[in-house]
Design an enzyme around this catalytic site. Structure first.
Site, PDB file in Angstrom:
ATOM      1  N   SER A  39      11.752  59.162 119.847  1.00 27.46           N
ATOM      2  CA  SER A  39      12.224  58.259 118.790  1.00 27.46           C
ATOM      3  C   SER A  39      13.615  57.761 119.184  1.00 27.46           C
ATOM      4  O   SER A  39      13.752  56.768 119.905  1.00 27.46           O
ATOM      5  CB  SER A  39      12.211  59.001 117.458  1.00 27.46           C
ATOM      6  OG  SER A  39      12.669  58.164 116.441  1.00 27.46           O
ATOM      7  N   THR A  80      16.347  64.133 121.811  1.00 25.12           N
ATOM      8  CA  THR A  80      15.691  65.358 122.295  1.00 25.12           C
ATOM      9  C   THR A  80      15.578  65.326 123.813  1.00 25.12           C
ATOM     10  O   THR A  80      15.917  66.295 124.509  1.00 25.12           O
ATOM     11  CB  THR A  80      14.287  65.479 121.647  1.00 25.12           C
ATOM     12  OG1 THR A  80      14.452  65.498 120.238  1.00 25.12           O
ATOM     13  CG2 THR A  80      13.562  66.728 122.102  1.00 25.12           C
ATOM     14  N   HIS A  88       1.741  64.857 114.674  1.00 26.70           N
ATOM     15  CA  HIS A  88       2.942  65.684 114.832  1.00 26.70           C
ATOM     16  C   HIS A  88       2.791  67.118 114.311  1.00 26.70           C
ATOM     17  O   HIS A  88       3.301  68.054 114.918  1.00 26.70           O
ATOM     18  CB  HIS A  88       4.132  65.009 114.159  1.00 26.70           C
ATOM     19  CG  HIS A  88       5.390  65.779 114.356  1.00 26.70           C
ATOM     20  ND1 HIS A  88       5.972  65.922 115.593  1.00 26.70           N
ATOM     21  CD2 HIS A  88       6.148  66.500 113.490  1.00 26.70           C
ATOM     22  CE1 HIS A  88       7.051  66.674 115.487  1.00 26.70           C
ATOM     23  NE2 HIS A  88       7.175  67.037 114.220  1.00 26.70           N
ATOM     24  N   ASP A  90      11.070  71.337 123.109  1.00 26.95           N
ATOM     25  CA  ASP A  90      11.210  72.259 121.976  1.00 26.95           C
ATOM     26  C   ASP A  90       9.939  73.080 121.876  1.00 26.95           C
ATOM     27  O   ASP A  90       8.953  72.794 122.569  1.00 26.95           O
ATOM     28  CB  ASP A  90      11.531  71.523 120.656  1.00 26.95           C
ATOM     29  CG  ASP A  90      10.502  70.456 120.296  1.00 26.95           C
ATOM     30  OD1 ASP A  90       9.324  70.644 120.628  1.00 26.95           O
ATOM     31  OD2 ASP A  90      10.894  69.447 119.683  1.00 26.95           O
ATOM     32  N   ASP A 109       6.506  65.367 125.557  1.00 27.10           N
ATOM     33  CA  ASP A 109       6.692  65.521 124.107  1.00 27.10           C
ATOM     34  C   ASP A 109       5.697  64.611 123.393  1.00 27.10           C
ATOM     35  O   ASP A 109       5.139  63.691 124.010  1.00 27.10           O
ATOM     36  CB  ASP A 109       8.136  65.154 123.716  1.00 27.10           C
ATOM     37  CG  ASP A 109       8.586  65.877 122.448  1.00 27.10           C
ATOM     38  OD1 ASP A 109       7.741  66.531 121.806  1.00 27.10           O
ATOM     39  OD2 ASP A 109       9.781  65.773 122.092  1.00 27.10           O
ATOM     40  N   LYS A 153      14.953  74.186 120.333  1.00 32.15           N
ATOM     41  CA  LYS A 153      15.768  73.128 119.719  1.00 32.15           C
ATOM     42  C   LYS A 153      15.902  73.374 118.216  1.00 32.15           C
ATOM     43  O   LYS A 153      14.959  73.806 117.574  1.00 32.15           O
ATOM     44  CB  LYS A 153      15.065  71.791 119.967  1.00 32.15           C
ATOM     45  CG  LYS A 153      15.725  70.581 119.341  1.00 32.15           C
ATOM     46  CD  LYS A 153      14.933  69.317 119.635  1.00 32.15           C
ATOM     47  CE  LYS A 153      13.898  69.030 118.574  1.00 32.15           C
ATOM     48  NZ  LYS A 153      13.155  67.780 118.782  1.00 32.15           N
TER      49      LYS A 153
HETATM   50  C1  R5P Z   1      10.132  66.721 117.091  1.00 33.15           C
HETATM   51  O1  R5P Z   1       9.742  67.791 116.717  1.00 33.15           O
HETATM   52  C2  R5P Z   1       9.326  65.809 117.981  1.00 33.15           C
HETATM   53  O2  R5P Z   1       8.344  66.500 118.686  1.00 33.15           O
HETATM   54  C3  R5P Z   1      10.203  65.043 118.935  1.00 33.15           C
HETATM   55  O3  R5P Z   1      10.827  65.965 119.805  1.00 33.15           O
HETATM   56  C4  R5P Z   1      11.251  64.276 118.202  1.00 33.15           C
HETATM   57  O4  R5P Z   1      10.716  63.695 117.060  1.00 33.15           O
HETATM   58  C5  R5P Z   1      11.848  63.211 119.081  1.00 33.15           C
HETATM   59  O5  R5P Z   1      12.827  62.538 118.348  1.00 33.15           O
HETATM   60  P1  R5P Z   1      14.143  62.002 119.048  1.00 33.15           P
HETATM   61  O6  R5P Z   1      13.712  61.165 120.206  1.00 33.15           O
HETATM   62  O7  R5P Z   1      14.823  61.199 117.975  1.00 33.15           O
HETATM   63  O8  R5P Z   1      14.955  63.187 119.447  1.00 33.15           O
END
Ligand code: R5P
Length: 293
Positions: free
Chosen positions: A220, A224, A127, A166, A216, A189
């Site tokens: 999670s 996003t 990450h 993002d 991405d 974002k």
């Molecule tokens: C954040 O910087 C990561 O790259 C993902 O965009 C993020 O962790 C995704 O999380 P979620 O699905 O909860 O928005």
């Protein structure tokens, strides 16, 4: 070189062994009635370069402990060196102290992994790649973005727009757009550190009538991706796909994304899931061959 498929990455471990033409180490895994884990190496690893393949996606803490048990035991049994293949590294998003008093959890995880004498770590789309630079040759951070984009070629996408949800994903779409032969764009974002809620600045994207793939590193909760889909729909995108390396897909994230209008979610087996249609095994096997050479 001997490959140990860990309990959290058994299929991936077997695929890597197959690609390297080696037999996986025979292992015994079970749980005691109280929930504690039992691990036994059912064959010798003395004097070998031992590769432990174990992801640390959910349930992170137990997968992490299994990784530590495996590596510590392999060294104790006389392994010459230990290479940990950890395609998804838990706590990678807690690599800084964002608010006073917070744990810098990734630092602690790294200390734990180092404490059990791991010689080398291979990971995939970590990450916070900047964090790894200070670690020098101890880590290899592979990218599965080309594999995801190559997989998407089969959909014969119209316009094939790659979207970064993002700015952290901009480097990904620069790569995928070349493979898909389309344009790319990104959203800005912001995440509220207390509530975890996200907000995105509205901007015009050139997606009208085009098929879009949102790339991405991970999905999670799905928030996003959902935010990005809403913007894409408002701007007239045609078919929308979500591609990620680490499909954590917590709770009903997958269903929420499908309800929002995503046609398909494409993920890798860095974290085994129902959308893990792309394997990182070839990438990892090549990295292991380079390490061995
Ligand atoms: C954040 O910087 C990561 O790259 C993902 O965009 C993020 O962790 C995704 O999380 P979620 O699905 O909860 O928005």
């Amino acid at each position: 070189m001997k490959i140990v498929p860990g309990p959290a990455s058994t299929d991936l471990g077997l695929k890597i062994s197959q690609l390297l033409g080696t037999k996986p180490v025979l292992m015994e895994y079970k749980r005691f009635p109280d929930g504690e884990f039992y691990i036994r190496f059912a064959e010798e690893v003395k004097g070998e370069d031992v590769v432990i393949v174990q992801t640390t996606g959910p349930p992170q803490d137990s997968n992490l402990l299994q990784l530590l048990l495996l590596t510590d035991t392999a060294k104790d049994l006389g392994a010459k060196s230990i290479i940990a293949v950890v395609p998804y590294v838990a706590y990678g998003r807690q690599e800084k102290r964002y608010m006073p008093g917070e744990t810098v959890s990734f630092d602690t995880v790294l200390k734990l992994i180092r404490s059990v004498d791991v010689d080398y770590i291979i990971t995939v789309n970590f990450h916070s790649p900047d964090m790894l630079e200070s670690l020098g040759k101890y880590f290899t951070n592979l990218s599965a973005m080309p594999s995801l984009a190559n997989y998407m070629l089969r959909y014969k996408l119209n316009g094939a727009f790659s979207l970064a949800p993002d700015d952290g994903a901009i480097e990904f779409v620069k790569v995928t757009s070349k493979i898909l032969k389309g344009d790319y764009g990104w959203l800005e974002k912001k995440r509220d550190r207390v509530t975890g809620g996200i907000s995105v600045e509205l901007k015009a994207l050139n997606v009208k009538g085009k098929d879009v793939v949102i790339f991405d590193d991970m999905i999670s909760s799905g928030s996003t991706m959902i935010t990005a889909v809403k913007i894409l729909k408002e701007q007239g995108a045609r078919r929308i796909y979500a591609a990620c390396v680490h499909p954590l897909l917590v709770g009903d994230a997958k269903e929420k994304l499908m309800r929002e209008g995503i046609l398909e979610i494409i993920g890798t087996d860095s974290v085994p899931s129902s959308v893990s249609v792309v394997s990182v095994a070839p990438l990892v096997a090549e990295a292991l061959k380079r390490w061995r050479a």
